[in-house]
Design an enzyme around this catalytic site. Structure first.
Site: not given
Ligand code: UT7
Length: 331
Positions: A122, A287, A256
């Site tokens: 990226c 992305n 990005h």
């Molecule tokens: O280009 C490469 C660089 N990439 C990036 O910069 C990506 C950076 N990371 C992110 O953008 C975020 O970490 C994500 C969008 C990938 C994930 O978002 P998050 O807010 O970090 O989610 P999380 O993994 O902390 O999960 C939060 C909650 C969890 O539930 P609980 O434990 O709070 O009840 C997950 O189980 O969201 C849940 N969850 C989802 N719910 C619905 C995780 N994925 C999903 C989903 N749909 N797809």
């Protein structure tokens, strides 16, 4: 000691033009819900993404790169025979060798250009821009065609609810050439191989040849998010400092497009005035890895939200981990 003549070039370089290409298949969040336990609301709130574009039959890294590059060359209004180097930044070309850039140069009718691919995920466009600027200023080429293109849909694991919704395909390209005034600030770049396991490919390409199954992309989203909102925030500020600018001198911010919430955090950290135009192409394009920054640049210029001559801060970051950013004058 025998004296060897050194190459010399113009004092400054700038971006002359930008072009981009988006594939035809629109994938909305609803489409992905057949594969992952999620919702349109969750994806929109957590990332900003409403839809992304994926390649359809007949579209691939080559067709996207050709379209973006053709537009950039045409818009630059230069003689393509004066393009001395073609750089393709991608992680989507199937072959370790030969690189795709020589083929693209040939197909674009650019004779005898130095041509090679780089792999910086990226951060690929900003890495390439640093190289293009240095090549021009060293007098090693009059113009450089820099293309960044990706087809991440092919390595997206549709069943991974941490990544399935994030990525889109596309390409962007710029022409870099000599300038009377400086149009590309010092690059701020680096890497942290200690975090190579944070974004990964599930298998190497040899496995793909044996099994016929593409390796997939995996990511520890939380770790990347933390790195992007702390270390990358500081790197973004350094881009401004190294260019000798303060936030109020900036017109446009093109980070990005990894997550709208990361963009929001960077905005708060930099304390950018509300007048600064901020790229939010993630909402329609997802992305696009290396292609993100030039695609967003073209979108802002084409829509009239940004205009030629304005000062923009760009930064890319991702797998490696790697990052690169600089302040530029928009073409
Ligand atoms: O280009 C490469 C660089 N990439 C990036 O910069 C990506 C950076 N990371 C992110 O953008 C975020 O970490 C994500 C969008 C990938 C994930 O978002 P998050 O807010 O970090 O989610 P999380 O993994 O902390 O999960 C939060 C909650 C969890 O539930 P609980 O434990 O709070 O009840 C997950 O189980 O969201 C849940 N969850 C989802 N719910 C619905 C995780 N994925 C999903 C989903 N749909 N797809």
């Amino acid at each position: 000691m025998t004296e060897i003549k050194a190459s010399t070039g113009p004092k400054y370089a700038r971006i002359y033009s930008v072009g981009s290409a988006t594939p035809s298949r629109v994938i909305d969040n609803e489409f992905l819900l057949q594969y992952i336990d999620s919702s349109d609301e969750w994806i929109t709130q957590r990332t900003g993404i409403k839809e992304r574009r994926w390649v359809a039959e007949g579209e691939n890294i080559e067709t996207l790169a050709m379209e973006a590059a053709s537009k950039a060359i045409e818009r630059a209004g230069i003689d393509r025979a004066e393009i001395g180097a073609v750089i393709l930044s991608t992680i989507s070309h199937y072959h370790q060798t030969p690189a795709l850039a020589p083929k693209l140069a040939y197909q674009l009718g650019i004779p005898d250009a130095a041509a090679y691919d780089i792999s910086a995920a990226c951060a690929g466009f900003c890495y390439g821009l640093a190289q293009a600027e240095a090549i021009v200023r060293a007098g090693q080429a009059t113009y450089v065609l820099l293309i960044a293109g990706e087809v991440i849909s092919e390595i997206t694991n549709l069943e991974d609810r941490g990544t399935a919704f994030l990525f889109g395909d596309g390409a962007g390209a710029v022409i870099v050439g000599p300038s009377e005034t400086n149009g590309i600030g010092p690059v701020v770049w680096g890497s942290d191989g200690g975090q190579e396991g944070v974004i990964w490919q599930t298998a190497d390409w040899h496995t793909a040849v044996e099994t016929g199954v593409f390796p997939k992309l995996g990511m520890d989203g939380r770790a990347v998010f933390k790195w992007a909102t702390s270390f990358i925030a500081r790197a973004t500020k350094k881009c401004l400092d190294d260019a000798g600018l303060t936030p109020d001198q900036l017109d446009v911010f093109i980070p990005h497009q990894a997550n709208d919430r990361i963009t929001d955090t960077l905005l708060r950290y930099l304390k950018l005035p509300e007048t600064v135009v901020v790229a939010r192409t993630i909402r329609q394009l997802g992305n696009n890895s290396a292609a993100t920054v030039p695609m967003a640049m073209d979108a802002l210029l084409s829509s009239g939200e940004a205009s030629s001559g304005q000062t923009a801060l760009i930064i890319g970051f991702g797998a490696g981990l790697v990052y690169a950013g600089q302040v530029i004058t928009l073409p």
